[in-house]
Enzyme design. Structure first.
Site, PDB file in Angstrom:
ATOM      1  N   GLY A   1       2.817   2.082   6.864  1.00 54.70           N
ATOM      2  CA  GLY A   1       2.621   3.790   6.776  1.00 54.70           C
ATOM      3  C   GLY A   1       2.857   3.927   5.577  1.00 54.70           C
TER       4      GLY A   1
ATOM      5  CB  ALA B   1      12.479   1.356   0.200  1.00 56.71           C
TER       6      ALA B   1
ATOM      7  CE  LYS C   1       0.143  -0.623   1.047  1.00 52.47           C
ATOM      8  NZ  LYS C   1       1.800  -0.930   0.461  1.00 52.47           N
TER       9      LYS C   1
ATOM     10  CG  ASP D   1       0.976   2.270   3.384  1.00 54.48           C
ATOM     11  OD1 ASP D   1       1.334   2.426   2.360  1.00 54.48           O
ATOM     12  OD2 ASP D   1       1.250   0.374   3.890  1.00 54.48           O
TER      13      ASP D   1
ATOM     14  CB  SER E   1       3.724   1.929  -5.654  1.00 56.20           C
ATOM     15  OG  SER E   1       2.318   0.392  -6.092  1.00 56.20           O
ATOM     16  NE  ARG E   2       8.363  -4.202  -5.081  1.00 56.08           N
ATOM     17  CZ  ARG E   2       9.443  -4.479  -4.194  1.00 56.08           C
ATOM     18  NH1 ARG E   2       8.743  -5.674  -3.360  1.00 56.08           N
ATOM     19  NH2 ARG E   2       9.707  -4.225  -4.051  1.00 56.08           N
ATOM     20  CG  ASN E   3       1.399  -4.428  -4.879  1.00 51.59           C
ATOM     21  OD1 ASN E   3       0.660  -4.622  -5.396  1.00 51.59           O
ATOM     22  ND2 ASN E   3       2.517  -3.774  -4.372  1.00 51.59           N
TER      23      ASN E   3
ATOM     24  CD  GLU F   1       3.857  -9.598   0.221  1.00 51.54           C
ATOM     25  OE1 GLU F   1       2.902 -10.576  -0.670  1.00 51.54           O
ATOM     26  OE2 GLU F   1       4.754  -9.593   0.947  1.00 51.54           O
TER      27      GLU F   1
END
Length: 337
Positions: free
Chosen positions: A140, A144, A195, A248, A258-260, A285
């Site tokens: 979801g 962090a 996502k 999400d 968000s690292r993406n 990822e």
């Protein structure tokens, strides 16, 4: 109070472990990195991932997986996708003959390269059914950083056995972290994994200087692609308008946490993928998932034009602006397609 083993001490694994300690459970957090373990135990810090956060003194870290899982009623895996099978294999050896068998949970978001399998499928293959009570997906909109400061967060616990999902719901839920249950594991895992692809694209749009309209279009049409692929594998379409779907997707595709998204932004600024990966210093990822989803869509004849465009950018060195132009110049069609 239950004993819970958390395997994986990155940002999300360590924060979830901390949450469980604060919920009154006995938690052991496993990491291969002894220096990281020592710092968590002695200074209650995890600086490579959450440099400004101080962990609860009741959280115990260890590099000994046997010590972590011994007597655990629940084992939570928060391992990068590429490492899932290796860790699951180790875990299977340790759980052989253990009674009662623990409940497995994972919070990993990705698809396996080459096999295109979801994380729960990998776990089911590596860990015999006799060694586990079930496999639950925890997914979801949940950065962090937000959970660490106790911002209100809601996620989904998905399992074909709703009794297992409810057990995890009760384990994690508190005044700032609310867990809903769902029985659609396929939908939850596809939503969680795919996502990250759209988040890369959203970051790239921002890096190129595009604004809100472009990002909204990308997120909406990206959700359509996620739903198409998930439904092709048996997911419930309704899951994709829930927390593990659109929830999400929105948080990952719009937040600088968000690292993406950050990786996509750097790509949009003109950096090469290899340099972006090196600069991030953490697993992105979405890069591997883009390849897996593209190849899976090709095999299943599922239309995923945004994913295909990102695949060409990441793996065939296509110019990002040209990829966007190509998406906009496609033949117009119905929104329902």
């Amino acid at each position: 109070m239950k004993k819970v083993a958390v395997l994986g001490a990155g940002s999300w694994g360590s924060v979830l472990a901390n949450l469980l300690v604060e919920n009154g459970h006995q938690v052991m957090l496993w990491s291969r990195n002894q220096a990281q373990v020592d710092q968590l135990n002695q200074e209650h810090k995890n600086p490579h991932y959450m440099k400004d956060f101080t962990y609860n003194e009741g959280l115990v870290a260890t590099s000994d997986m046997q010590a972590a899982v011994s007597g655990a009623a629940v084992i939570l895996m928060v391992i990068p996708t590429k490492g899932v099978r290796q860790v699951a294999g180790q875990l299977a050896e340790l759980l052989n003959g253990v009674t009662p068998a623990p409940l497995l949970v994972h919070a990993t978001k990705g698809l396996e390269q080459n096999t295109y399998k979801r994380v729960s499928e990998m776990l089911a293959e590596e860990i015999p059914a006799a060694s586990r009570r079930g496999i639950v997906v925890l997914s979801g909109p949940s950065h962090a950083e937000d959970v660490a400061i106790k911002d209100v967060t809601a996620v989904t616990a998905a399992c074909g056995d709703l009794a297992c999902a409810k057990e995890i719901q009760e384990l994690f839920s508190n005044h700032y972290f609310r867990v809903y249950t769902n029985d659609d594991v396929i939908g939850a895992e596809f939503g969680a994994a795919l996502k990250n692809i759209i988040a890369l694209g959203s970051g790239a749009l921002s890096g190129l200087g595009y604004h809100d309209n472009a990002r909204a279009a990308l997120i909406t049409r990206g959700l359509a692609e996620i739903r198409r692929l998930g439904v092709a594998f048996g997911a419930d379409p309704m899951t994709f308008i829930g927390l593990s779907g659109v929830g999400d997707l929105v948080v990952t595709a719009t937040s600088k946490n968000s690292r993406n998204w950050r990786a996509g932004y750097q790509l949009g600024q003109g950096q090469k993928l290899a340099d972006v990966v090196e600069n991030m210093g953490m697993v992105i990822e979405g890069v591997a998932t883009t390849k897996a989803a593209y190849e899976l869509a090709q095999k299943r004849h599922v239309q995923m034009p945004i994913t295909a465009a990102l695949y060409r950018v990441l793996y065939e060195d296509e110019d990002i602006k040209s990829a966007i132009d190509g998406l906009m110049e496609r033949e117009v069609t119905s929104e329902k397609e």
